[in-house]
Motif scaffolding. Structure first.
Motif, mmCIF file in Angstrom:
data_model
loop_
_atom_site.group_PDB
_atom_site.id
_atom_site.type_symbol
_atom_site.label_atom_id
_atom_site.label_comp_id
_atom_site.label_asym_id
_atom_site.label_seq_id
_atom_site.Cartn_x
_atom_site.Cartn_y
_atom_site.Cartn_z
ATOM 1 N N ALA A 39 1.009 -1.001 -0.557
ATOM 2 C CA ALA A 39 -0.031 0.079 -0.027
ATOM 3 C C ALA A 39 0.810 1.419 0.044
ATOM 4 N N LEU A 40 2.492 0.871 1.080
ATOM 5 C CA LEU A 40 3.035 2.197 0.756
ATOM 6 C C LEU A 40 2.879 2.523 -0.360
ATOM 7 N N THR A 41 3.733 1.126 -1.623
ATOM 8 C CA THR A 41 4.691 1.494 -2.612
ATOM 9 C C THR A 41 4.036 2.147 -3.480
ATOM 10 N N ILE A 42 2.020 1.865 -3.300
ATOM 11 C CA ILE A 42 1.341 2.452 -4.526
ATOM 12 C C ILE A 42 1.179 3.333 -4.151
ATOM 13 N N LEU A 43 1.705 3.853 -2.877
ATOM 14 C CA LEU A 43 0.838 5.109 -2.620
ATOM 15 C C LEU A 43 1.910 6.516 -3.298
ATOM 16 N N ARG A 44 3.134 5.992 -2.866
ATOM 17 C CA ARG A 44 4.330 6.651 -2.601
ATOM 18 C C ARG A 44 3.997 7.215 -4.712
ATOM 19 N N ILE A 48 2.433 12.253 -4.811
ATOM 20 C CA ILE A 48 1.250 13.257 -3.889
ATOM 21 C C ILE A 48 3.096 14.462 -3.229
ATOM 22 N N ALA A 49 3.321 15.436 -3.248
ATOM 23 C CA ALA A 49 4.310 16.025 -2.554
ATOM 24 C C ALA A 49 4.519 15.876 -1.483
ATOM 25 N N ALA A 50 3.066 16.116 -0.839
ATOM 26 C CA ALA A 50 2.889 16.302 1.463
ATOM 27 C C ALA A 50 3.049 14.950 1.781
ATOM 28 N N VAL A 51 1.930 14.272 0.227
ATOM 29 C CA VAL A 51 2.169 12.681 0.623
ATOM 30 C C VAL A 51 4.091 11.836 0.786
ATOM 31 N N ASN A 52 4.601 12.342 -0.268
ATOM 32 C CA ASN A 52 5.593 11.569 -0.347
ATOM 33 C C ASN A 52 6.906 12.717 1.198
ATOM 34 N N ILE A 53 6.277 13.492 1.163
ATOM 35 C CA ILE A 53 7.480 14.300 2.226
ATOM 36 C C ILE A 53 6.530 13.799 3.978
ATOM 37 N N ALA A 54 6.456 13.325 3.779
ATOM 38 C CA ALA A 54 5.633 12.538 5.459
ATOM 39 C C ALA A 54 6.013 11.154 5.561
#
Length: 219
Positions: A39-44, A48-54
């Protein structure tokens, strides 16, 4: 006080029985790590800039702090914010969280090596991204990272020994109790080491069989 082989042989059944706890917890942890790591791999991949920073901050924390501290945070700190977890749940959560990051990093590296042809064909057919991910990308990806997953599984099994510090009665906790009662820590620790060695050798053997089957499938 010399080494007594008969004492070692007498305690091995008890240690092997305690190892069922480590095996059970490791299986749950690996399942959670695979699901969450995927799930984290798909999300990355959504970039999405904010998500990738988090996610980058999360990865830095996990990779930069000892696993034992992460276990202590799950067991001792989370109750302060209302999450009162049992020792097993806290331990599984901490190790799964840690393993999730390494699984995701391995998957991210594996994405660069997968064959782009089937993905392009699926895209040309107009298949939705969800289907492409689950039917095309992940199938190739999991086959490529089998060795990494096997290595991670052995790390997880060894990591479960740390849960003895938060009172989970596993191989190491049982070994400590036996050593305290018998005053023979040498044989007891050797027995615990042998139990972990056998478990991880079995995992490595299973991994080689799986790799061989995947190689035959690709051929």
């Amino acid at each position: 006080m010399g080494f007594k082989l008969d004492h070692l042989m007498s305690i091995l059944p008890g240690l092997a029985n305690a190892a069922l706890v480590n095996i059970r917890l490791a299986a749950v942890i690996m399942l959670l790590a695979l699901l969450l790591g995927t799930a984290l791999t798909i999300l990355r991949s959504l970039k999405i800039a904010a998500v990738n920073i988090a996610v980058a901050i999360l990865i830095s924390f996990v990779r930069g702090t000892p696993l034992l501290i992460q276990i202590f945070i799950a067991y001792y700190v989370l109750p302060a914010i209302g999450l009162d977890l049992s020792p097993e749940v806290a331990g599984v959560s901490a190790i799964a969280f840690n393993s999730m990051v390494f699984v995701s990093e391995s998957m991210r590296g594996g994405l660069a090596a997968i064959d782009g042809g089937p993905i392009e064909a699926a895209t040309a057919l107009g298949l939705p991204p969800r289907i492409i991910w689950f039917k095309v990308v992940l199938r190739q990806l999991f086959r490529r990272i089998v060795p990494v997953l096997i290595n991670e599984a052995t790390i997880v099994v060894k990591g479960t020994a740390l849960l003895s510090v938060i009172t989970v009665v596993d191989v190491l906790r049982t070994a400590q109790q036996i050593a305290s009662a018998s005053y023979r820590p040498f044989e007891t620790l050797v027995g615990a080491a042998l139990v972990f060695l056998v478990i991880n050798l079995a995992i490595s053997l299973a991994g080689r069989v799986a790799e061989a089957r995947f190689a035959l499938t690709r051929a």
